[in-house]
Write an enzyme that holds these catalytic residues in place. Structure first.
Site, PDB file in Angstrom:
ATOM      1  N   ALA A  29       0.837  -1.209   0.000  1.00  0.00           N
ATOM      2  CA  ALA A  29       0.000   0.000   0.000  1.00  0.00           C
ATOM      3  C   ALA A  29       0.864   1.248   0.000  1.00  0.00           C
ATOM      4  O   ALA A  29       2.045   1.196   0.342  1.00  0.00           O
ATOM      5  CB  ALA A  29      -0.915   0.008   1.217  1.00  0.00           C
ATOM      6  N   ASN A  30       0.263   2.352  -0.381  1.00  0.00           N
ATOM      7  CA  ASN A  30       0.876   3.669  -0.187  1.00  0.00           C
ATOM      8  C   ASN A  30       0.359   4.242   1.124  1.00  0.00           C
ATOM      9  O   ASN A  30      -0.721   3.880   1.579  1.00  0.00           O
ATOM     10  CB  ASN A  30       0.435   4.619  -1.303  1.00  0.00           C
ATOM     11  CG  ASN A  30       1.186   4.395  -2.585  1.00  0.00           C
ATOM     12  OD1 ASN A  30       1.736   3.326  -2.833  1.00  0.00           O
ATOM     13  ND2 ASN A  30       1.202   5.398  -3.431  1.00  0.00           N
ATOM     14  N   ARG A  31       1.081   5.181   1.674  1.00  0.00           N
ATOM     15  CA  ARG A  31       0.588   5.920   2.825  1.00  0.00           C
ATOM     16  C   ARG A  31      -0.432   6.939   2.344  1.00  0.00           C
ATOM     17  O   ARG A  31      -0.121   7.762   1.493  1.00  0.00           O
ATOM     18  CB  ARG A  31       1.719   6.707   3.473  1.00  0.00           C
ATOM     19  CG  ARG A  31       2.631   5.920   4.309  1.00  0.00           C
ATOM     20  CD  ARG A  31       3.613   6.857   4.989  1.00  0.00           C
ATOM     21  NE  ARG A  31       4.807   6.112   5.373  1.00  0.00           N
ATOM     22  CZ  ARG A  31       4.876   5.299   6.418  1.00  0.00           C
ATOM     23  NH1 ARG A  31       3.827   5.118   7.196  1.00  0.00           N
ATOM     24  NH2 ARG A  31       5.990   4.656   6.682  1.00  0.00           N
ATOM     25  N   SER A  32      -1.630   6.857   2.842  1.00  0.00           N
ATOM     26  CA  SER A  32      -2.635   7.870   2.517  1.00  0.00           C
ATOM     27  C   SER A  32      -3.764   7.785   3.518  1.00  0.00           C
ATOM     28  O   SER A  32      -4.294   6.703   3.769  1.00  0.00           O
ATOM     29  CB  SER A  32      -3.192   7.633   1.106  1.00  0.00           C
ATOM     30  OG  SER A  32      -4.313   8.466   0.886  1.00  0.00           O
TER      31      SER A  32
END
Ligand code: C5P
Length: 221
Positions: A29-32
């Site tokens: 995942a990306n950080r968001s």
């Protein structure tokens, strides 16, 4: 100005990260946090638009007055976006994972005792912004992307504008020292073919309101 300047308009927004499963218990995942995208959805609804929000996994509540579609992966996000079209404007604020694993494990991957980690083959995910930006007749009149960068902010945003077929890129510096990631405030620049507009530091709700104001002005007769 009209109280509901976006009445009769359909605004499509992506928000949050995507999760790309590795096996039943792990993902990429990306950080968001989804804070900026969700704030834009709320602001668009407040401006009278019909809003479809396609959200990856976030801990935020669904904004009131918005049709929220929950997805997990980039592929599912793209499919939901395509189903939600046509739209007058598309604002792609999601932090989509660039890659997913080529073969998702059906069982939890175990350490095999060799001391060697498993090799994960990755494949590139579809680019949702680029797909929407390059649609033919179904392309929304206004396509807005985001560029979170840690260096060469404007040059990278301008390149993205061209490569993805976007009309505007909202560029922000997400270097760790800025506190933008997961925080409530943001300093953005609006990059378009007409140039670069610098906005002062403000909270994400205010960025959302001003962006929606700018979109309303764009559509004003
Ligand atoms: O290339 P980069 O990920 O930095 O581009 C950011 C912009 O592109 C954002 O608007 C993001 O929502 C969008 N994007 C997308 N699908 C991807 C990757 C990025 O819609 N697979």
């Amino acid at each position: 100005p009209a109280a509901k300047p976006l009445a009769g308009r359909h605004i499509l927004i992506t928000s949050g990260p995507t999760h790309e499963p590795i096996d039943p218990v792990r993902y990429i995942a990306n950080r968001s946090s989804g804070k900026q995208g969700h704030a834009i959805a709320a602001a668009a609804a407040a401006a009278g638009a019909r809003v479809t929000l396609v959200s990856g996994p976030v801990t935020l509540a669904d904004p009131a007055g918005v049709t929220t579609i929950h997805v997990e992966t980039a592929s599912a996000m793209l499919a939901a976006v395509e189903r939600a079209l046509p739209a007058d404007a598309a604002i792609m604020a999601a932090a989509v994972a660039d890659w997913r694993v080529a073969r998702e494990g059906t069982e939890k991957i175990k350490k095999d005792g060799s001391g060697l980690p498993p090799a994960l083959a990755l494949v590139e995910n579809p680019d949702i912004l680029a797909t929407v930006g390059q649609l033919g007749p179904a392309r929304p009149k206004l396509v807005v992307g985001f560029a979170a960068e840690t260096e060469n902010l404007i040059a990278n945003a301008q390149a993205k504008l061209a490569r993805k077929g976007a009309d505007w890129i909202v560029a922000n510096d997400v270097s760790p020292e800025t506190g933008v990631m997961g925080g409530n405030a943001n300093t953005v620049r609006i990059v378009s073919k007409d140039g670069v507009e610098d906005w002062p530091l403000m909270d994400k709700a205010e960025v959302a309101r001003r962006l929606i104001e700018r979109i309303a002005a764009h559509f004003a007769p």
